[in-house]
Design an enzyme around this catalytic site. Sequence first.
Site, short mmCIF file in Angstrom:
data_model
loop_
_atom_site.label_atom_id
_atom_site.label_comp_id
_atom_site.label_asym_id
_atom_site.label_seq_id
_atom_site.Cartn_x
_atom_site.Cartn_y
_atom_site.Cartn_z
N SER A 264 29.40 78.00 38.16
CA SER A 264 30.55 77.43 38.84
C SER A 264 31.79 77.62 37.98
O SER A 264 31.69 77.74 36.75
CB SER A 264 30.28 75.94 39.06
OG SER A 264 31.47 75.26 39.27
N SER A 265 32.98 77.56 38.61
CA SER A 265 34.21 77.75 37.84
C SER A 265 34.47 76.56 36.90
O SER A 265 35.31 76.66 36.00
CB SER A 265 35.40 77.93 38.77
OG SER A 265 35.53 76.79 39.58
N CYS A 266 33.74 75.44 37.09
CA CYS A 266 33.98 74.28 36.21
C CYS A 266 33.45 74.51 34.80
O CYS A 266 33.65 73.66 33.93
CB CYS A 266 33.38 73.02 36.82
SG CYS A 266 31.60 73.03 36.82
N TYR B 43 27.77 68.21 34.34
CA TYR B 43 27.39 69.29 35.26
C TYR B 43 27.77 70.65 34.65
O TYR B 43 26.97 71.59 34.65
CB TYR B 43 28.13 69.07 36.58
CG TYR B 43 27.90 70.12 37.63
CD1 TYR B 43 26.73 70.14 38.37
CD2 TYR B 43 28.87 71.09 37.90
CE1 TYR B 43 26.53 71.10 39.35
CE2 TYR B 43 28.67 72.05 38.88
CZ TYR B 43 27.50 72.04 39.61
OH TYR B 43 27.30 73.00 40.57
N LYS C 211 25.57 73.96 33.53
CA LYS C 211 25.82 75.31 34.05
C LYS C 211 26.03 76.31 32.90
O LYS C 211 25.58 77.45 32.98
CB LYS C 211 27.05 75.30 34.97
CG LYS C 211 26.79 74.62 36.30
CD LYS C 211 25.83 75.45 37.12
CE LYS C 211 25.53 74.88 38.47
NZ LYS C 211 24.44 75.59 39.14
N HIS D 160 34.18 68.75 49.76
CA HIS D 160 35.25 69.53 49.14
C HIS D 160 36.44 69.60 50.09
O HIS D 160 36.36 69.17 51.23
CB HIS D 160 34.74 70.94 48.80
CG HIS D 160 33.69 70.94 47.73
ND1 HIS D 160 32.48 71.60 47.87
CD2 HIS D 160 33.65 70.36 46.52
CE1 HIS D 160 31.77 71.42 46.78
NE2 HIS D 160 32.46 70.67 45.94
N1 LIG Z 1 29.84 75.01 47.25
C1 LIG Z 1 30.75 75.45 46.41
O1 LIG Z 1 31.96 75.39 46.65
C2 LIG Z 1 30.31 76.09 45.12
C3 LIG Z 1 31.31 76.57 44.28
C4 LIG Z 1 30.95 77.14 43.07
C5 LIG Z 1 29.60 77.22 42.73
N2 LIG Z 1 28.64 76.78 43.55
C6 LIG Z 1 27.24 76.87 43.09
O2 LIG Z 1 26.38 77.43 44.05
C7 LIG Z 1 25.08 76.85 43.94
C8 LIG Z 1 24.63 76.32 45.29
O3 LIG Z 1 25.61 75.39 45.77
P1 LIG Z 1 25.65 74.90 47.29
O4 LIG Z 1 27.06 74.60 47.61
O5 LIG Z 1 24.87 75.84 48.13
O6 LIG Z 1 24.88 73.51 47.14
P2 LIG Z 1 23.97 72.76 48.23
O7 LIG Z 1 24.44 73.10 49.59
O8 LIG Z 1 23.92 71.34 47.79
O9 LIG Z 1 22.54 73.44 48.00
C9 LIG Z 1 21.77 73.22 46.87
C10 LIG Z 1 20.33 73.31 47.27
O10 LIG Z 1 19.51 73.09 46.10
C11 LIG Z 1 18.45 72.24 46.46
N3 LIG Z 1 17.96 71.50 45.30
C12 LIG Z 1 18.67 70.68 44.48
N4 LIG Z 1 17.87 70.14 43.54
C13 LIG Z 1 16.62 70.65 43.76
C14 LIG Z 1 15.37 70.45 43.13
N5 LIG Z 1 15.21 69.63 42.07
N6 LIG Z 1 14.29 71.11 43.63
C15 LIG Z 1 14.43 71.92 44.71
N7 LIG Z 1 15.58 72.14 45.34
C16 LIG Z 1 16.69 71.50 44.88
C17 LIG Z 1 19.04 71.30 47.48
O11 LIG Z 1 18.04 70.68 48.24
P3 LIG Z 1 18.24 69.16 48.73
O12 LIG Z 1 19.55 69.12 49.46
O13 LIG Z 1 17.04 68.88 49.55
O14 LIG Z 1 18.31 68.35 47.44
C18 LIG Z 1 19.93 72.25 48.29
O15 LIG Z 1 19.20 72.86 49.33
C19 LIG Z 1 25.20 75.75 42.87
O16 LIG Z 1 24.73 76.23 41.65
C20 LIG Z 1 26.68 75.50 42.78
O17 LIG Z 1 27.08 75.11 41.50
C21 LIG Z 1 28.95 76.19 44.75
#
Ligand SMILES: NC(=O)c1ccc[n+]([C@@H]2O[C@H](COP(=O)([O-])OP(=O)(O)OC[C@H]3O[C@@H](n4cnc5c(N)ncnc54)[C@H](OP(=O)(O)O)[C@@H]3O)[C@@H](O)[C@H]2O)c1
Length: 326
Positions: free
Chosen positions: A110-112, A139, A143, A186
Site C-alpha cells: 500500500s502507499s502508506c 498496518y 506491509k 474510503h
Molecule cells: N482498497 C484500496 O484502496 C487499496 C489501496 C492500496 C492497497 N490495497 C491493498 O490491496 C490488498 C487487498 O485490499 P482490498 O481492498 O481488496 O481489501 P478487502 O476488500 O478487505 O479484501 C481483503 C480480503 O482478505 C481476506 N482476509 C483478510 N484476513 C484474512 C485471513 N486471516 N485469512 C483469510 N483471508 C483473509 C478478507 O476476507 P474477510 O473479508 O472474510 O475477512 C478479504 O476477502 C491489501 O493488501 C491492501 O493493502 C488496497
Amino acid sequence: MSISKNTKIYVAGHRGMVGSAIVRQLLAKGFNNIVTRTHAELDLCNQQAVSDFFLQEKPEQVYLAAAKVGGIHANNTYPAEFIYQNLMVEANVIHQAFNASVRKLLFLGSSCIYPKMAAQPMTEDALLTGKLEATNEPYAVAKIAGIKLCESYNRQYGLSHDIDYRSVMPTNLYGPGDNYHPENSHVIPALIRRFHEAKEKNSPEVIIWGTGTPMREFLYVDDMAAASVFIMELDKSIYDQYTEPMQSHINVGFGADIRIKELAEIIGKVIGYRGRITFDSSKPDGTPKKLMNSERLKQMGWCARVNLVDGLTITYQDFLKQPNRY
Ligand SMILES: NC(=O)c1ccc[n+]([C@@H]2O[C@H](COP(=O)([O-])OP(=O)(O)OC[C@H]3O[C@@H](n4cnc5c(N)ncnc54)[C@H](OP(=O)(O)O)[C@@H]3O)[C@@H](O)[C@H]2O)c1
C-alpha cells in the site's frame, strides 16, 4: 516468455475488492486453474492450516491480496489486530509458499508504506527514509515487513531454489466490490453513497468535509489487477533492471491526481445528482497532496487505461446491484 494457461495460481483474498479483480483478470486472460479459499475455509493467520493448504494444493504462482484492511477509524481502534493479522498472513503465506516450492509470488502492499513527509510524487526509494503517518503505522509496518519478506527470501533462496517474489504498492483504488460502510469507507465509495442517498431523497445539498482542495490519486481496481498480472509475468531481466535486491517494490498509480472538489463534481454527475455541493471548511483536510510516482512501472511497459468517468460509471452500476451496499 508466455506462461501456460494451465498454471496453477492461488489468489489469496479472492473475495476482496482487489483479489476478485485479479481473478477476473486471470480468467479474462484464459487462465483456467485458479485456486481460492474463503476466509472461513482457510484462516491465513493459522500457520498449520496454511502449511497444509500449500502442501495439498501445490500452486505454482501466488497473488497475495488478502489483508486486514480498514480506514483511519479502524486502524486507530484496532492497531493490535492490524499489525498482528497482517504480519501473520504475510509470514505464513510467503514462508509456506516457499516450503511448497512456489516459484513466483506477488505481494500487494500500500502507499502508506511511505513516510508521512515523503516528497511528492512519492518514489520507490522514499521507503524507510522517515516517520510514518501515526494513524496507520502498525498496518504500514506490517506491509513494509511483507516487502522485506519477499526480498529476504529472494536474496537467500533466489538462486538456489529459483524463486522470484515481487511486490506492488497500489495507490487509492476504487471499483466493483468496494466497501460502502457509512463510517468505514474510503473517499470514493463514501461519496457514491452520499450522492446516491441525496438523489434518492431529493436533498438540495450535499455537504463534504474540508475545503475540497486536497489532491488525491485514484486507480480503477481492474487496472490494478492488470498491473499485478503484468508484473507477475514480466521477464525477470526487466524486473531486475528496474529494482534492487533490497528495494524491489513497484508503485502502481494512475499517474495523475485530482482535487477532491473536482472528484465530487464528477461523482455527482455520474450519479445524476442535481443539487448543490458545499464544502465545510471548518472540518480538517488531511495531507494537501498524495501522489505516487509510477514512472518505473511506465518504463517497464505498463500504464493505467481506465479514466475516472468510465471507472466511476461502472462502479456506480455495481453499487446499485449490491443488496445492502455495505
Ligand atoms: N482498497 C484500496 O484502496 C487499496 C489501496 C492500496 C492497497 N490495497 C491493498 O490491496 C490488498 C487487498 O485490499 P482490498 O481492498 O481488496 O481489501 P478487502 O476488500 O478487505 O479484501 C481483503 C480480503 O482478505 C481476506 N482476509 C483478510 N484476513 C484474512 C485471513 N486471516 N485469512 C483469510 N483471508 C483473509 C478478507 O476476507 P474477510 O473479508 O472474510 O475477512 C478479504 O476477502 C491489501 O493488501 C491492501 O493493502 C488496497
